[in-house]
Design an enzyme around this catalytic site. Structure first.
Site, PDB file in Angstrom:
ATOM      1  CD  GLU A  49      -2.710   1.072   2.581  1.00 26.00           C
ATOM      2  OE1 GLU A  49      -3.120   2.164   3.038  1.00 26.00           O
ATOM      3  OE2 GLU A  49      -2.919  -0.025   3.132  1.00 26.00           O
ATOM      4  CG  ASP A  60      -2.795   8.762   7.477  1.00 24.01           C
ATOM      5  OD1 ASP A  60      -2.924   7.528   7.422  1.00 24.01           O
ATOM      6  OD2 ASP A  60      -2.968   9.516   6.510  1.00 24.01           O
TER       7      ASP A  60
END
Length: 266
Positions: A49, A60
């Site tokens: 990824e 994140d």
């Protein structure tokens, strides 16, 4: 026919009990090291990824936020991600998934973005901020370019919502082990087996678990439960702590960690 991405994940699960999908922050810590990491990931990964740097991360944690910020400060842009992946593709056999905010894709132009994904040999696209119903009009356009779609399912998603999301996926389903931000954790939630089992009853696609996976004990907990694991923050943190080392040395240390984590032997 199952896609290359799906087949690779299923093959990894059959060989090791769990497919392994590392996350790399594109362009971090610099272009040369990112390229070396990408080339080496094929030794341990069933898919990779690749996170496109974004100034306003959606979920994140601190490690990835910091990596994106540093990369953007250097002026590393979307076109640079594609250029780097194209440079590495000759030595790559591992499927690649682009993890990118839809706001970036929208500004870049959806069709242009998808065409560049294909030219750079990406296999799938993960749009973390494009849930249904908005995703319903975008996913068919991704499929039309021969690319897989990957969507996120949260622990709080209702059964109806899970059916809707899994119906839009084609490569694999990404289950978030926890709600909130990515990041390393001492323990994973105790309800993972039930949650993943419920999700797997809704689809024949592989179900891969991310958010917090960073230890061998986590791998053991998920073995026989999920089809694959995504490890991101731990890898990004490891890279960030090796300032001054060569690209080859950093990549070697990351590959060693991945082998130890997943019991992969050379």
């Amino acid at each position: 026919m199952p896609s290359r991405l799906r087949e690779s994940i299923e093959s990894g699960r059959r060989k090791r009990g769990l497919a392994f999908l590392p996350f790399l922050a594109a362009g971090f810590p610099d272009s040369a090291t990112f390229l070396e990491l990408l080339r080496r990931m094929g030794e341990v990964a069933d898919a990779v990824e690749i996170g496109f740097p974004f100034s306003d991360p959606i979920a994140d944690g601190p490690a990835i936020q910091s990596a994106f910020a540093q990369t953007l400060e250097r002026g590393f842009a979307v076109a640079d991600v594609f250029a780097a992946v194209r440079e590495a593709k000759a030595s790559l056999q591992t499927p690649l998934v682009a993890m990118v905010s839809y706001s970036i894709v929208y500004r870049y132009g959806l069709e242009r973005f998808l065409q560049d994904c294909r030219e750079a040999c990406f296999d799938g696209v993960l749009l973390p901020d494009l849930p249904p119903p908005e995703a319903q009009s975008v996913c068919p356009r991704i499929h039309a370019q021969g690319l897989d779609t990957v969507l996120l399912v949260a622990p709080t998603s209702t059964l109806a919502r899970r059916r809707e999301i899994t119906g839009l996926c084609s490569g694999f389903v990404y289950y978030l082990s926890v709600s909130g931000l990515t990041g390393e954790r001492d323990e994973l939630p105790g309800d993972l087996q039930r949650q993943v089992g419920e999700l797997k009853s809704l689809t024949d696609l592989p179900v891969c678990v991310g958010f917090g996976v960073s230890k061998s004990s986590h791998i053991k907990q998920l073995s026989g439960v999920a089809d694959g694991v995504i490890v991101g923050s731990a890898i990004v943190r490891m890279v960030s702590q090796q300032t001054g080392r060569s690209a080859e040395e950093i990549a070697e240390s990351v590959v060693k960690y991945c082998r130890e984590l997943t019991y992969v032997t050379s």
